[in-house]
Design an enzyme around this catalytic site. Structure first.
Site, PDB file in Angstrom:
ATOM      1  N   ALA A 279      42.951   9.818  46.710  1.00  0.00           N
ATOM      2  CA  ALA A 279      41.977  10.362  45.754  1.00  0.00           C
ATOM      3  C   ALA A 279      41.066   9.315  45.116  1.00  0.00           C
ATOM      4  CB  ALA A 279      42.725  11.130  44.663  1.00  0.00           C
TER       5      ALA A 279
ATOM      6  N   GLY B  57      41.579  13.247  57.682  1.00  0.00           N
ATOM      7  CA  GLY B  57      40.441  12.542  58.285  1.00  0.00           C
ATOM      8  C   GLY B  57      40.734  11.063  58.411  1.00  0.00           C
ATOM      9  N   THR B  58      42.001  10.681  58.184  1.00  0.00           N
ATOM     10  CA  THR B  58      42.359   9.261  58.236  1.00  0.00           C
ATOM     11  C   THR B  58      42.230   8.740  59.667  1.00  0.00           C
ATOM     12  OG1 THR B  58      43.835   9.516  56.360  1.00  0.00           O
ATOM     13  CG2 THR B  58      44.245   7.623  57.797  1.00  0.00           C
ATOM     14  N   THR B  59      41.460   7.687  59.836  1.00  0.00           N
ATOM     15  CA  THR B  59      41.244   7.139  61.180  1.00  0.00           C
ATOM     16  C   THR B  59      42.172   5.942  61.414  1.00  0.00           C
ATOM     17  OG1 THR B  59      39.456   5.699  60.452  1.00  0.00           O
ATOM     18  CG2 THR B  59      38.842   7.897  61.205  1.00  0.00           C
TER      19      THR B  59
ATOM     20  N   THR C   5      38.408  12.731  63.466  1.00  0.00           N
ATOM     21  CA  THR C   5      37.790  11.452  63.105  1.00  0.00           C
ATOM     22  C   THR C   5      36.465  11.672  62.400  1.00  0.00           C
ATOM     23  OG1 THR C   5      36.718  11.399  65.265  1.00  0.00           O
ATOM     24  CG2 THR C   5      38.835  10.261  65.060  1.00  0.00           C
ATOM     25  N   ASN C   6      35.972  12.910  62.429  1.00  0.00           N
ATOM     26  CA  ASN C   6      34.682  13.171  61.798  1.00  0.00           C
ATOM     27  C   ASN C   6      34.586  14.660  61.457  1.00  0.00           C
ATOM     28  OD1 ASN C   6      31.767  13.518  61.419  1.00  0.00           O
ATOM     29  ND2 ASN C   6      31.709  11.393  62.054  1.00  0.00           N
ATOM     30  N   PHE C   7      34.308  14.955  60.194  1.00  0.00           N
ATOM     31  CA  PHE C   7      34.230  16.354  59.760  1.00  0.00           C
ATOM     32  C   PHE C   7      32.789  16.822  59.608  1.00  0.00           C
ATOM     33  CE2 PHE C   7      38.683  15.750  58.928  1.00  0.00           C
ATOM     34  CZ  PHE C   7      39.218  17.008  59.127  1.00  0.00           C
TER      35      PHE C   7
ATOM     36  N   HIS D 230      28.980   0.648  60.548  1.00  0.00           N
ATOM     37  CA  HIS D 230      29.567   1.115  59.287  1.00  0.00           C
ATOM     38  C   HIS D 230      29.496   0.010  58.233  1.00  0.00           C
ATOM     39  CE1 HIS D 230      31.449   4.331  61.717  1.00  0.00           C
ATOM     40  NE2 HIS D 230      31.513   4.990  60.576  1.00  0.00           N
ATOM     41  N   HIS D 231      29.791   0.395  56.993  1.00  0.00           N
ATOM     42  CA  HIS D 231      29.854  -0.530  55.856  1.00  0.00           C
ATOM     43  C   HIS D 231      30.914  -1.619  56.073  1.00  0.00           C
ATOM     44  CE1 HIS D 231      33.519   1.607  54.550  1.00  0.00           C
ATOM     45  NE2 HIS D 231      32.881   2.700  54.964  1.00  0.00           N
TER      46      HIS D 231
ATOM     47  N   LYS E  21      34.931  -1.052  56.061  1.00  0.00           N
ATOM     48  CA  LYS E  21      35.673  -0.237  57.035  1.00  0.00           C
ATOM     49  C   LYS E  21      36.665  -1.118  57.786  1.00  0.00           C
ATOM     50  CE  LYS E  21      35.335   3.238  60.621  1.00  0.00           C
ATOM     51  NZ  LYS E  21      36.347   4.105  59.993  1.00  0.00           N
TER      52      LYS E  21
END
Ligand code: NAD
Length: 243
Positions: free
Chosen positions: A13, A93-95, A118-120, A149-150, A153
């Site tokens: 969270a 969604g945890t990769t 992996t992607n919603f 990505h940032h 990641k």
């Protein structure tokens, strides 16, 4: 049709995704967040009326209908176990989860409804279909997937790049991967098919992580009504995709 709000536990969270989930869930009267779980014992026990728990206190979480997990691979096993034990749904969604964790997910699907993706985002669900079609229509072409990505990641290539790679494989291509980590990029996936003297390029750019959070919240509402099994984003967002 159940008209009482879907009770959610948000796992991870305090993270970028967790915060987006809490904010968007608060705007939706058909959802009620009953527990927020963070890695370390929280300094404030109740924030905006939502009880917060440490990962070590997971067993003491109140009753919920569906858990939404956007944490890290080390947090995945306990939340899967809790959902299986309580017989409730899981949206994750945890990769970067391992093959063993994938196998545990498949085993748990015999008892509870769940979706791991992996992607919603809707756009990536469509991109995956386009990649498979392009790969099938362009036999022998090179296929390269470049993801950006940032800098925070942790996993590379991204889970989404690997999902797109599976689509390319289904279509008969042999994907190669490249990863860039720069600044605050939310997520870009560029798939290039290269032939002799020509190229086809497909790209998805996420400009706001709310797209992932909205997809996960929608999936949670859908999952509450479903029988045990492992669902795909497409199964749960179908009415959104087709709308
Ligand atoms: P983040 O680092 O900002 O947040 C991670 C959260 O997980 C934090 O709240 C942290 O306290 C918690 N956490 C870490 N270890 C834990 C543990 N052992 N037990 C319980 N909680 C733990 O990361 P983020 O950017 O919010 O991304 C979270 C995950 O979601 C990553 O795996 C990321 O790749 C993935 N992601 C998936 C999608 C998608 O659409 N599927 C989209 C964006 C991000």
């Amino acid at each position: 049709m159940n008209t009482t709000p879907t009770r959610l536990l948000i796992h991870g969270a305090s993270g970028r995704m967790g915060q987006a989930l809490l904010r968007l869930a608060a705007e939706d009267s058909s959802l009620q967040v009953v527990a927020a779980v963070v890695r370390k014992p929280p300094i404030q026990r109740v924030i905006d009326g939502i009880p917060h728990f440490a990962a070590s206190e997971l067993a003491g979480a109140p009753a919920f209908d569906v858990a939404i997990d956007f944490s890290l691979p080390e947090g995945f096993d306990p939340i899967l176990a809790l959902c299986a034990e309580r017989g409730v749904g899981l949206v994750s969604g945890t990769t970067g989860i391992s093959d063993q964790q994938q196998a545990a997910l498949t085993a748990a699907a015999a008892r509870i409804p769940l979706v791991w993706a992996t992607n919603f985002s809707l756009g990536v669900a469509v991109l995956a279909e386009l990649v498979e079609r392009a790969a099938a229509a362009l036999p022998g072409w090179d296929c390269d997937i470049v993801e950006s990505h940032h800098v925070h990641k942790k996993d590379a290539p991204s889970g989404t790049a690997l999902t797109l790679g599976e689509s390319a494989l289904h279509g008969g291509a042999e994907p190669r991967y490249a990863s860039l980590r720069a600044g605050d990029i939310i997520g870009e996936h560029f798939v290039q098919f290269t032939g002799l003297g020509e190229r086809v390029e497909l790209v998805h750019r996420a400009t706001n992580r709310d797209i992932f959070a909205r997809g996960a919240l929608h999936a949670a509402k859908q999952l509450r009504q479903r029988a045990p099994g492992q669902y795909r984003v497409r199964d749960l967002l179908g009415n959104v995709i087709e709308a």
